[in-house]
Motif scaffolding. Sequence first.
Motif, mmCIF file in Angstrom:
data_model
loop_
_atom_site.group_PDB
_atom_site.id
_atom_site.type_symbol
_atom_site.label_atom_id
_atom_site.label_comp_id
_atom_site.label_asym_id
_atom_site.label_seq_id
_atom_site.Cartn_x
_atom_site.Cartn_y
_atom_site.Cartn_z
ATOM 1 N N LEU B 257 0.832 -1.204 0.000
ATOM 2 C CA LEU B 257 0.000 0.000 0.000
ATOM 3 C C LEU B 257 0.866 1.254 0.000
ATOM 4 C CD1 LEU B 257 -2.861 -1.014 2.480
ATOM 5 C CD2 LEU B 257 -2.986 -0.826 -0.006
ATOM 6 N N LEU B 258 2.003 1.178 0.724
ATOM 7 C CA LEU B 258 2.911 2.333 0.745
ATOM 8 C C LEU B 258 3.541 2.554 -0.632
ATOM 9 C CD1 LEU B 258 4.590 1.875 4.247
ATOM 10 C CD2 LEU B 258 3.049 3.717 3.552
ATOM 11 N N VAL B 259 3.842 1.436 -1.303
ATOM 12 C CA VAL B 259 4.384 1.540 -2.663
ATOM 13 C C VAL B 259 3.325 2.183 -3.557
ATOM 14 C CG1 VAL B 259 5.055 0.188 -4.712
ATOM 15 C CG2 VAL B 259 6.013 -0.374 -2.469
ATOM 16 N N ALA B 260 2.074 1.734 -3.378
ATOM 17 C CA ALA B 260 0.980 2.295 -4.176
ATOM 18 C C ALA B 260 0.810 3.783 -3.869
ATOM 19 C CB ALA B 260 -0.315 1.539 -3.886
ATOM 20 N N PHE B 261 0.950 4.117 -2.587
ATOM 21 C CA PHE B 261 0.821 5.535 -2.178
ATOM 22 C C PHE B 261 1.915 6.368 -2.840
ATOM 23 C CE2 PHE B 261 1.503 9.159 0.610
ATOM 24 C CZ PHE B 261 0.217 9.586 0.888
ATOM 25 N N GLU B 262 3.159 5.826 -2.792
ATOM 26 C CA GLU B 262 4.288 6.551 -3.404
ATOM 27 C C GLU B 262 4.085 6.706 -4.896
ATOM 28 O OE1 GLU B 262 6.887 8.263 -2.197
ATOM 29 O OE2 GLU B 262 5.810 7.930 -0.326
ATOM 30 N N ASN B 263 3.548 5.642 -5.500
ATOM 31 C CA ASN B 263 3.280 5.660 -6.936
ATOM 32 C C ASN B 263 2.278 6.775 -7.251
ATOM 33 O OD1 ASN B 263 2.141 4.973 -9.502
ATOM 34 N ND2 ASN B 263 3.040 2.917 -9.289
ATOM 35 N N ALA B 264 1.176 6.787 -6.496
ATOM 36 C CA ALA B 264 0.133 7.802 -6.721
ATOM 37 C C ALA B 264 0.692 9.202 -6.439
ATOM 38 C CB ALA B 264 -1.059 7.505 -5.826
ATOM 39 N N ARG B 265 1.526 9.296 -5.419
ATOM 40 C CA ARG B 265 2.126 10.572 -5.035
ATOM 41 C C ARG B 265 3.046 11.094 -6.148
ATOM 42 N NH1 ARG B 265 5.541 11.531 0.547
ATOM 43 N NH2 ARG B 265 6.783 13.265 -0.198
ATOM 44 N N SER B 266 3.884 10.184 -6.730
ATOM 45 C CA SER B 266 4.770 10.632 -7.809
ATOM 46 C C SER B 266 3.956 11.111 -9.000
ATOM 47 C CB SER B 266 5.679 9.533 -8.332
ATOM 48 O OG SER B 266 5.919 8.616 -7.435
ATOM 49 N N GLN B 267 2.879 10.384 -9.308
ATOM 50 C CA GLN B 267 2.039 10.796 -10.449
ATOM 51 C C GLN B 267 1.486 12.195 -10.192
ATOM 52 O OE1 GLN B 267 -0.894 7.606 -10.919
ATOM 53 N NE2 GLN B 267 -0.131 7.287 -12.983
ATOM 54 N N TYR B 268 1.025 12.375 -8.968
ATOM 55 C CA TYR B 268 0.423 13.661 -8.579
ATOM 56 C C TYR B 268 1.453 14.784 -8.619
ATOM 57 C CZ TYR B 268 -1.801 17.011 -5.307
ATOM 58 O OH TYR B 268 -2.329 18.134 -4.718
ATOM 59 N N GLU B 269 2.626 14.507 -8.097
ATOM 60 C CA GLU B 269 3.670 15.552 -8.053
ATOM 61 C C GLU B 269 4.219 15.844 -9.447
ATOM 62 O OE1 GLU B 269 6.406 14.379 -4.997
ATOM 63 O OE2 GLU B 269 5.004 14.935 -3.411
ATOM 64 N N ASP B 270 4.327 14.781 -10.272
ATOM 65 C CA ASP B 270 4.785 14.974 -11.661
ATOM 66 C C ASP B 270 3.822 15.900 -12.395
ATOM 67 O OD1 ASP B 270 6.991 13.467 -11.417
ATOM 68 O OD2 ASP B 270 6.228 11.700 -12.490
ATOM 69 N N ARG B 271 2.517 15.596 -12.160
ATOM 70 C CA ARG B 271 1.522 16.418 -12.850
ATOM 71 C C ARG B 271 1.645 17.875 -12.381
ATOM 72 N NH1 ARG B 271 -2.878 14.862 -15.625
ATOM 73 N NH2 ARG B 271 -3.023 12.812 -14.676
ATOM 74 N N HIS B 272 1.865 18.028 -11.080
ATOM 75 C CA HIS B 272 2.032 19.368 -10.534
ATOM 76 C C HIS B 272 3.217 20.088 -11.154
ATOM 77 C CE1 HIS B 272 -0.404 21.215 -7.472
ATOM 78 N NE2 HIS B 272 -0.759 20.009 -7.012
ATOM 79 N N ARG B 273 4.340 19.363 -11.200
ATOM 80 C CA ARG B 273 5.552 19.979 -11.765
ATOM 81 C C ARG B 273 5.323 20.418 -13.217
ATOM 82 N NH1 ARG B 273 8.546 16.595 -8.576
ATOM 83 N NH2 ARG B 273 8.390 14.912 -10.104
ATOM 84 N N LYS B 274 4.711 19.433 -13.958
ATOM 85 C CA LYS B 274 4.480 19.726 -15.379
ATOM 86 C C LYS B 274 3.521 20.913 -15.526
ATOM 87 C CE LYS B 274 5.348 15.109 -17.121
ATOM 88 N NZ LYS B 274 4.716 13.827 -17.386
ATOM 89 N N ALA B 275 2.492 20.932 -14.681
ATOM 90 C CA ALA B 275 1.489 21.992 -14.753
ATOM 91 C C ALA B 275 2.105 23.336 -14.394
ATOM 92 C CB ALA B 275 0.333 21.685 -13.819
ATOM 93 N N ASP B 276 2.915 23.300 -13.323
ATOM 94 C CA ASP B 276 3.569 24.550 -12.908
ATOM 95 C C ASP B 276 4.410 25.126 -14.044
ATOM 96 O OD1 ASP B 276 2.418 24.387 -10.469
ATOM 97 O OD2 ASP B 276 4.197 23.640 -9.412
ATOM 98 N N GLN B 277 5.158 24.186 -14.698
ATOM 99 C CA GLN B 277 6.029 24.592 -15.806
ATOM 100 C C GLN B 277 5.179 25.142 -16.952
ATOM 101 O OE1 GLN B 277 8.342 21.289 -17.171
ATOM 102 N NE2 GLN B 277 9.945 22.586 -18.013
ATOM 103 N N SER B 278 4.133 24.361 -17.249
ATOM 104 C CA SER B 278 3.262 24.715 -18.356
ATOM 105 C C SER B 278 2.569 26.049 -18.103
ATOM 106 C CB SER B 278 2.229 23.612 -18.538
ATOM 107 O OG SER B 278 1.248 24.003 -19.425
#
Lengths: 143, 355
Positions: B257-278
């Motif tokens: 579950l922690l791996v899944a949480f980290e996975n979901a967290r990276s997706q969320y943060e990646d989207r944030h980074r990309k959005a911020d840049q965009s």
Amino acid sequence: MTRTLTKLASATKVLSSQSPRLGPDAAAGIEAMFQAWRDYQQVHETESTKREEIRARSGVEITRLREQAQLIREHFAMIFSERRDNFDKSFTLLETGLSNGDDRQIEAALTLIVTLVKESPIKQAAETMRTIKERVPGQIIDL
Amino acid sequence: MPLPLIPIIAGATSLIAGALGVKKGLDAKGLYEQAKSIGGRAERRHREAVKEIEDRRTSVYEQLQALGRMKADAFSNTARYVVDQVRQARAVATLSDVDYASIPEEELVVFERESAQMSALDLVSDAGTSAALAALGAGGTYAAVGAAATASTGTAIASLSGAAATNATLAWLGGGSLATGGLGIAGGMWVLSGIVAGPALAITGFSLASRAEEAVTQAQFFAAEVDEKIAELQSLHALLDGTSNNINETEHALESLLVAFENARSQYEDRHRKADQSWSERSSQLNENQRAQDIEAFEFDLQRIIVVFKAIKEVVQTPLLDETHMPIVGLRERLSQVVDVCDSELFSARRGDHE
């Protein structure tokens, strides 16, 4: 032993017959010894029987307890094997759901994981133990 | 002359009785040693079995503590992250009117409180008869001789008195006085000591052997009780092994579950980074609808994190062993009962050995 003591008893009788006035007290001494031997024989037989009974009863009880422990182990082996399969399936479903971004798969996987965690195998085993303890001879327990 | 043979027969009888007594005494000693050995072996088995179960219990207890720490860390870290992200997202959503109400503020406050409490989480609460008979044999013989025999001097012993009577009696027992070719007083003393010791030894020997037989039975009863308790511990071993497996699978589930949480967290943060840049690159070109779409995508990602977090929370808050059915609580009591029973049986067996 019996022959020796019988000879001692005969010797007492000889003493008594040879000297009637000697008889009662000497015979009482030997008789006391003879009685002690008879008492010992009885104690020996009683204690031997008790020991046999202890061995037999303990053997049955130990076998029952070992079988009970073995049953719990087999029960656990079965439960944990089934749970391992279900956990593996749910983990795979979770990974797939996360990589595909499929929230329905993710939720299904998470629900299964949480349900499995909440189903305590220890509680199941404790209930099984209680059922086994309350089992009457001949009763078949459906695990 | 049948009478002079009587002391010989009496002496021989006493010797045989004495030999029997000695033999039974030795048998009794052997039986007592056997009883002691049975009790000693049982005591060792009991000690080893209790140590083994205590070691196993300690090891499972340590596993439970480790799981407890893992649960506390998992909840604290994920809860803190979720609370922070939801609050940040809600602030952004306010601007764009997108609703981030999947977790109300009250629930976030609860998460924060539980996260703080989690660090303090404790998931695991823990030979008169033989002497009398011998006296009868010796005293009786002595008196009988005095009454029946005639002193070697020709005087009826019964008519003598004091030391003379005693000496005459002893001489008679010795086959007559030395003057008449018998063993005399010394011989009589020897025979008398045999008559005293013979039946006394025999009766004592039988009595000892009887007690020793009882001691062997008592020791065997104690050993059987110990063996039964040890066999009973096998079920507890099985339960502890089961508990250990349960701990391992819960750890595994939590790790996944922690791996899944980290996975979901990276997706969320990646989207944030990309959005911020965009957003910084295209800020002038973005309209409100596009921003709302991006924020909605964040919301989906955050919702996923929240869903995984809630699963983690469920796993963390599910007690592995609860007080109502927890065998480990009963185990502690049952173990102490087993030890108490064994100790009291051992005490009785030891007391039996010493008596």
